[in-house]
Enzyme design. Structure first.
Site, short mmCIF file in Angstrom:
data_model
loop_
_atom_site.label_atom_id
_atom_site.label_comp_id
_atom_site.label_asym_id
_atom_site.label_seq_id
_atom_site.Cartn_x
_atom_site.Cartn_y
_atom_site.Cartn_z
N GLN A 52 0.83 -1.20 0.00
CA GLN A 52 0.00 0.00 0.00
C GLN A 52 0.87 1.25 0.00
OE1 GLN A 52 -3.37 -0.07 -0.27
NE2 GLN A 52 -2.93 2.04 -0.77
N HIS A 56 2.29 3.04 -3.14
CA HIS A 56 1.40 3.74 -4.09
C HIS A 56 1.74 5.22 -4.19
CE1 HIS A 56 -1.48 1.17 -5.98
NE2 HIS A 56 -1.75 0.55 -4.86
N GLU A 68 -10.11 1.99 3.19
CA GLU A 68 -10.37 1.56 1.82
C GLU A 68 -10.16 0.04 1.69
OE1 GLU A 68 -7.45 3.07 -0.85
OE2 GLU A 68 -8.60 2.62 -2.66
N HIS A 69 -9.01 -0.44 2.14
CA HIS A 69 -8.72 -1.87 2.14
C HIS A 69 -8.59 -2.36 3.59
CE1 HIS A 69 -6.76 -0.19 -1.54
NE2 HIS A 69 -7.32 -1.23 -2.12
N ASP A 75 -6.30 -6.11 -6.11
CA ASP A 75 -5.87 -5.02 -6.98
C ASP A 75 -5.85 -5.46 -8.43
OD1 ASP A 75 -5.50 -3.27 -4.92
OD2 ASP A 75 -3.35 -3.63 -4.70
N HIS A 133 -52.82 19.30 -8.12
CA HIS A 133 -52.53 17.87 -7.96
C HIS A 133 -53.83 17.10 -7.75
CE1 HIS A 133 -48.39 19.12 -7.60
NE2 HIS A 133 -47.98 17.89 -7.34
#
Lengths: 433, 433
Positions: free
Chosen positions: B258, B261, B325-326, B359, B418
């Site tokens: 991770q 990245h 996220e993960h 991934d 209406h």
């Protein structure tokens, strides 16, 4: 009245142009200030705003539970029954939308799952105005209730010495709303986004509102991580496609029931028969004369067009280009045309399906994408109260198989640590053998 | 290393604080200018930006079809097979997400439908950088292909005299992408939002990008009616929950995969065993020494924490608060804990399920909500390429039944037109009888 084929393509675009919505810089500055005050001062800011904007004194922010519990007593039998029926129909249709988790083995030893999680805390906004809007509570509240959200907050403004209308409270009670906030505007939205002593913090806010509410939703959803909103807001609109056998009184009534919403509403008729259009024009005039909200409807009619098309097929093409919030089909054998429908928020099929049926009680949701957003946004539905996430469970054998895909891709993308996370495991497996 | 229970609640919040993301006013001004130029000048603006920002000459904007068709020839057998396997697994899992229309009679004579419509035209963005990202094409492209979208545009930047990498083109070919735009940045996003002579106009843009791309997506989705984006962007992050029997080498490899990245990535370990944390720290140091992207990973590790928790149950509470996220579970009998998972983008279950599997190739989507948005946003899935709309068809008898709900509600809400749209139809029915 306009004949579509007489227009240049530029004029055609002009005929479908929506009234401009101005989100002025002054509104943005005001709302940013309101947001900041709520963030800093919490409840105290809400009380100040209620005194200042809503002319209230002795402000209370939260409706006591017994007032919610006893709300039915203040309603007429007819109105209570109407809310009950609407609630049941909306619940039935949205219950059918309940999502199912998905589980699939993509490769031997590689199990993938898609799971649904109810959004934990949701906020529902119902605007104030000249009359209460219990239907707006039901449309949002039923979804929240069915999702199983732990926290469901409803916020709605009151003016002067008024209280929240019992019709709103009764709808809230049916939907199992946990907190009713007697406060509105941008301040109420900010309070739900941040949480205050009185107002629970929520993850997502739903519902319509004035330009301050809309601006607050927009700014907070951009700047507050973890906070989301339902969809972009815009003026309400209807497009009617009618043929020569359609009833001009029905058409006029449907157009006006949209036009009475607000001066920025837009209504469009596409019809392949000149005489029907003429009669619709006359029917609009005569119906307007009996309408309490005639001034609003007249102003809205100025943004609006009655358009003569060559064919019903052409009408569907024009409708797809416009992308109406509401699409009404007053056609012979309307089912034949349903496959031509695209880019509409909600569709009303046949002479006896007026928009007001869906606005209140058929079971569909009346929170719909408008202002061209029906090309890309959904009508409000149960899934808007859920989020999905994925789960993967990989066996030793599964990882071995998958490594022939992971390792070359990680190499191609220059992500060596990604590859190493697999290699270190494969090495361990070799050692184990 | 931090011991969770030694922290005050303020320190606990601090330990989970994400690195600040600055969307500077200068980026906004630059991007607004780029958007305006693309709107006015179309292709000419894209060519100017390519020359200026990407140092290109003889700019071509669209990749010729034969270059896409022949892309496989330039790939190694291993990489082609890896892309094929990943494509097949991703396709299988997303195919299982195909939505079904819903039809329900809520009241006799009141038929309600929820229908799915593929978004007509979608744009996929794949960032450039030091290496091509074919996996990013697959994750977006498979969904677009399965949805049946009529127009699928892929945009990705190139630098200098380079061409788009054949791995990208081959992934695009598998996904049936109709147009590949050799241009990136905010300009490419604006081109897809407005359409130019070369670039088809799309309704929704997906995919990650740098701060200019992110700003362009945000500004256009706010200001361009009918245009939407996938989800808010943010730096990537992982949270690992591990017990005392977990393999420190595996944990370290997952954290580093991770961290490599980007410098703003964040990695968190929650473990109930001090010795495992110590060994993980040592493993990180030794693995870092072999890592080509060690500088990036080291910088990211500065935003990161290894946290000692009292129990695995406590770890799940901390994880839910953070909303990673993960989420990787290196636990004995991890299945026992799956019901404790909440607010995660994608979950990796067990010692042999590294993040890199998801991934690239397990079948799940790697486009995930991050930066706290996993509390409210979904992981990318097939439904993001569809919209729903409702259809109601009401018979004469159905409208009669429903009128007892519609009329009191319209009256309570002060919307006479209406009510009249129903009354005029009931009158007609009485006349017919």
């Amino acid at each position: 009245m306009i004949r579509w084929n007489d227009l240049t393509s530029q004029q055609q675009r002009g005929a479908l142009m929506r009234p401009a919505v101005s989100a002025s810089a002054s509104i943005e500055a005001t709302v940013n200030n309101i947001i900041e005050q709520v963030k800093q001062l919490g409840d105290a800011a809400l009380i100040t705003f209620a005194e200042k904007f809503d002319k209230r004194s002795n402000v209370r922010l939260i409706v006591p539970q017994d007032e919610i519990d006893n709300s039915a007593h203040a309603l007429s039998t007819e109105l209570k029954a109407a809310i009950d029926t609407a609630y049941n129909n909306i619940k039935m249709f949205h219950q059918a939308q309940r999502p199912k988790n998905i589980e699939l083995e993509t490769t031997a030893g590689v199990l993938c799952e898609l799971r649904y999680q109810a959004i934990d805390a949701v906020g529902l906004y119902v605007p104030g105005g000249s009359a209460p809007l219990p239907s707006s509570v039901l449309m949002q509240g039923v979804c929240a209730q069915l999702s199983g959200a732990n926290t469901i907050v409803l916020a709605t403004p009151v003016n002067g010495d008024k209280r929240i209308d019992p019709a709103i409270l009764y709808a809230a009670k049916l939907c199992g709303i946990t907190t009713v906030v007697e406060s509105g505007g941008a301040g109420a939205i900010a309070a739900m986004a941040f949480g205050t002593n009185s107002v629970p913090k929520v993850n997502k806010v739903f519902g319509p509102g004035n330009s301050y509410v809309t601006m607050a939703k927009q700014l907070l959803s951009q700047n507050q991580p973890g906070f989301a909103i339902d969809m972009p807001a815009g003026p309400s609109e209807v497009l009617v496609i009618a043929d020569q056998r359609a009833n001009p009184q029905f058409i006029a009534a449907d157009l006006l029931s949209q036009a009475e919403h607000g001066q920025d509403s837009q209504v469009i008729l596409l019809c392949n028969d000149q005489e029907t259009i003429n009669q619709t024009q006359q029917a609009i005039s005569s119906q307007l004369s009996c309408l309490p909200r005639a001034d609003i409807a007249k102003a809205a009619m100025k943004n609006s067009s009655l358009i003569l098309v060559d064919s019903i097929e052409q009408a569907f093409k024009v409708s797809a280009e416009y992308g109406p919030e509401h699409l009404i089909l007053q056609l012979k054998e309307p089912q034949k045309y349903l496959d031509l429908v695209t880019n509409a928020g909600s569709v009303f099929v046949g002479d006896y399906t007026p928009e007001s049926a869906g606005d209140y009680a058929s079971g569909t949701n009346h929170v719909l994408p408008t202002y061209g957003y029906s090309k890309v946004y959904s009508s409000l539905n149960l899934l808007d109260f859920f989020r999905t996430y994925t789960v993967q469970t990989i066996s030793k054998k599964g990882l071995k198989s998958l490594s022939t895909a992971i390792l070359p891709l990680a190499k191609a993308e220059g992500l060596d640590a990604h590859a190493y996370a697999v290699k270190v495991r494969l090495e361990q497996l070799e050692n184990d053998e």
